[in-house]
Design a protein around this motif. Structure first.
Motif, PDB file in Angstrom:
ATOM      1  N   ALA A 199       0.810  -1.219   0.000  1.00 56.37           N
ATOM      2  CA  ALA A 199       0.000   0.000   0.000  1.00 56.37           C
ATOM      3  C   ALA A 199       0.845   1.271   0.000  1.00 56.37           C
ATOM      4  O   ALA A 199       0.634   2.154  -0.830  1.00 56.37           O
ATOM      5  N   VAL A 200       1.780   1.384   0.916  1.00 53.63           N
ATOM      6  CA  VAL A 200       2.563   2.618   1.017  1.00 53.63           C
ATOM      7  C   VAL A 200       3.498   2.793  -0.176  1.00 53.63           C
ATOM      8  O   VAL A 200       3.544   3.885  -0.756  1.00 53.63           O
ATOM      9  N   PRO A 201       4.254   1.765  -0.605  1.00 55.85           N
ATOM     10  CA  PRO A 201       5.075   1.971  -1.805  1.00 55.85           C
ATOM     11  C   PRO A 201       4.245   2.364  -3.031  1.00 55.85           C
ATOM     12  O   PRO A 201       4.682   3.198  -3.839  1.00 55.85           O
ATOM     13  N   THR A 202       3.040   1.821  -3.144  1.00 55.61           N
ATOM     14  CA  THR A 202       2.170   2.193  -4.261  1.00 55.61           C
ATOM     15  C   THR A 202       1.750   3.652  -4.146  1.00 55.61           C
ATOM     16  O   THR A 202       1.729   4.379  -5.144  1.00 55.61           O
ATOM     17  N   MET A 203       1.421   4.105  -2.914  1.00 53.65           N
ATOM     18  CA  MET A 203       1.061   5.513  -2.700  1.00 53.65           C
ATOM     19  C   MET A 203       2.225   6.440  -3.028  1.00 53.65           C
ATOM     20  O   MET A 203       2.039   7.466  -3.677  1.00 53.65           O
ATOM     21  N   HIS A 214       6.220  11.007  -4.661  1.00 49.46           N
ATOM     22  CA  HIS A 214       6.762  11.697  -3.493  1.00 49.46           C
ATOM     23  C   HIS A 214       8.242  11.350  -3.337  1.00 49.46           C
ATOM     24  O   HIS A 214       8.609  10.176  -3.316  1.00 49.46           O
ATOM     25  N   PRO A 215       9.103  12.357  -3.222  1.00 50.16           N
ATOM     26  CA  PRO A 215      10.538  12.080  -3.078  1.00 50.16           C
ATOM     27  C   PRO A 215      10.879  11.560  -1.685  1.00 50.16           C
ATOM     28  O   PRO A 215      10.129  11.754  -0.729  1.00 50.16           O
ATOM     29  N   LYS A 216      12.026  10.917  -1.594  1.00 50.96           N
ATOM     30  CA  LYS A 216      12.511  10.434  -0.303  1.00 50.96           C
ATOM     31  C   LYS A 216      12.793  11.634   0.596  1.00 50.96           C
ATOM     32  O   LYS A 216      13.424  12.606   0.175  1.00 50.96           O
ATOM     33  N   PRO A 217      12.333  11.590   1.857  1.00 51.27           N
ATOM     34  CA  PRO A 217      12.590  12.734   2.747  1.00 51.27           C
ATOM     35  C   PRO A 217      14.080  12.857   3.068  1.00 51.27           C
ATOM     36  O   PRO A 217      14.813  11.870   3.069  1.00 51.27           O
ATOM     37  N   ASP A 218      14.506  14.087   3.350  1.00 50.53           N
ATOM     38  CA  ASP A 218      15.911  14.341   3.685  1.00 50.53           C
ATOM     39  C   ASP A 218      16.318  13.628   4.966  1.00 50.53           C
ATOM     40  O   ASP A 218      17.450  13.187   5.099  1.00 50.53           O
ATOM     41  N   ARG A 219      15.397  13.540   5.899  1.00 53.00           N
ATOM     42  CA  ARG A 219      15.658  12.835   7.153  1.00 53.00           C
ATOM     43  C   ARG A 219      14.394  12.058   7.529  1.00 53.00           C
ATOM     44  O   ARG A 219      13.297  12.418   7.098  1.00 53.00           O
ATOM     45  N   PRO A 220      14.533  11.021   8.337  1.00 56.32           N
ATOM     46  CA  PRO A 220      13.359  10.226   8.705  1.00 56.32           C
ATOM     47  C   PRO A 220      12.302  11.078   9.424  1.00 56.32           C
ATOM     48  O   PRO A 220      12.636  11.950  10.227  1.00 56.32           O
ATOM     49  N   GLU A 221      11.055  10.816   9.109  1.00 53.86           N
ATOM     50  CA  GLU A 221       9.933  11.526   9.739  1.00 53.86           C
ATOM     51  C   GLU A 221       9.202  10.548  10.650  1.00 53.86           C
ATOM     52  O   GLU A 221       8.703   9.530  10.193  1.00 53.86           O
ATOM     53  N   HIS A 222       9.148  10.854  11.936  1.00 51.57           N
ATOM     54  CA  HIS A 222       8.556   9.946  12.904  1.00 51.57           C
ATOM     55  C   HIS A 222       7.223  10.444  13.456  1.00 51.57           C
ATOM     56  O   HIS A 222       6.691   9.854  14.387  1.00 51.57           O
ATOM     57  N   THR A 244       8.886   6.768   5.718  1.00 52.73           N
ATOM     58  CA  THR A 244       9.777   6.306   6.779  1.00 52.73           C
ATOM     59  C   THR A 244       9.269   5.021   7.419  1.00 52.73           C
ATOM     60  O   THR A 244      10.060   4.157   7.801  1.00 52.73           O
ATOM     61  N   HIS A 245       7.951   4.884   7.542  1.00 52.78           N
ATOM     62  CA  HIS A 245       7.330   3.712   8.183  1.00 52.78           C
ATOM     63  C   HIS A 245       6.382   3.044   7.185  1.00 52.78           C
ATOM     64  O   HIS A 245       5.160   3.177   7.301  1.00 52.78           O
ATOM     65  N   PRO A 246       6.925   2.321   6.207  1.00 51.83           N
ATOM     66  CA  PRO A 246       6.094   1.838   5.103  1.00 51.83           C
ATOM     67  C   PRO A 246       5.239   0.604   5.385  1.00 51.83           C
ATOM     68  O   PRO A 246       4.308   0.340   4.651  1.00 51.83           O
ATOM     69  N   ASN A 247       5.533  -0.133   6.424  1.00 48.70           N
ATOM     70  CA  ASN A 247       4.798  -1.385   6.606  1.00 48.70           C
ATOM     71  C   ASN A 247       4.412  -1.585   8.071  1.00 48.70           C
ATOM     72  O   ASN A 247       5.047  -2.334   8.794  1.00 48.70           O
TER      73      ASN A 247
END
Length: 138
Positions: free
Chosen positions: A27-31, A37-45, A128-131
């Motif tokens: 689901a998330v990789p498909t979204m 959406h580009p990879k974030p510069d730093r992890p988002e929690h 950052t939290h895909p699954n």
């Protein structure tokens, strides 16, 4: 029945330990791909912006009204699609994103630049939290 699927939800039964794990690994990789959406510069929690509490004050004030410029009509469907796609994932598996999705959804009729920032922050969090896995115990 270790790898059953129902409506895109992967179901893993563990009868020995009395658990069942629900997830949506695609689901998330498909979204992320769908919205480019580009990879974030730093992890988002955190999926949502928060306002720092005012300790010691008698009244906790709400955030000021959003007075940022409105997005053009071409960007409105983007906000609506992010809210819709995230809502299904949030209700099915990852309830931690629902406050962020709700805030975006309430502004989707007339989205502003802040709404776009909120949607980007939500997608950064999902990147950052895909699954997420939802586990039930017997």
């Amino acid at each position: 029945m270790a790898g059953d699927k129902l409506a895109g939800i992967s179901i893993k039964w563990d009868y020995a330990n009395g658990t069942v794990d629900l997830s949506m690994p695609k689901a998330v990789p498909t979204m992320i791909d769908r919205f480019q959406h580009p990879k974030p510069d730093r992890p988002e929690h955190a999926p949502y912006r928060w306002s720092q509490p005012q300790y010691g004050s008698k009244t906790q004030l709400t955030a000021p009204p959003d007075d940022s410029p409105l997005l053009d009509k071409a960007q409105t469907p983007y906000i609506q699609q992010v809210a819709g796609a995230s809502l299904y994932y949030g209700r099915a598996i990852d309830g931690t994103i629902l406050p962020a999705v709700g805030t975006i959804a309430t502004q989707q009729a007339a989205p502003t630049e802040d709404t776009l920032k909120d949607a980007s922050k939500l997608l950064d969090y999902l990147y950052t939290h895909p699954n997420a896995i939802l586990r039930y115990h017997a």
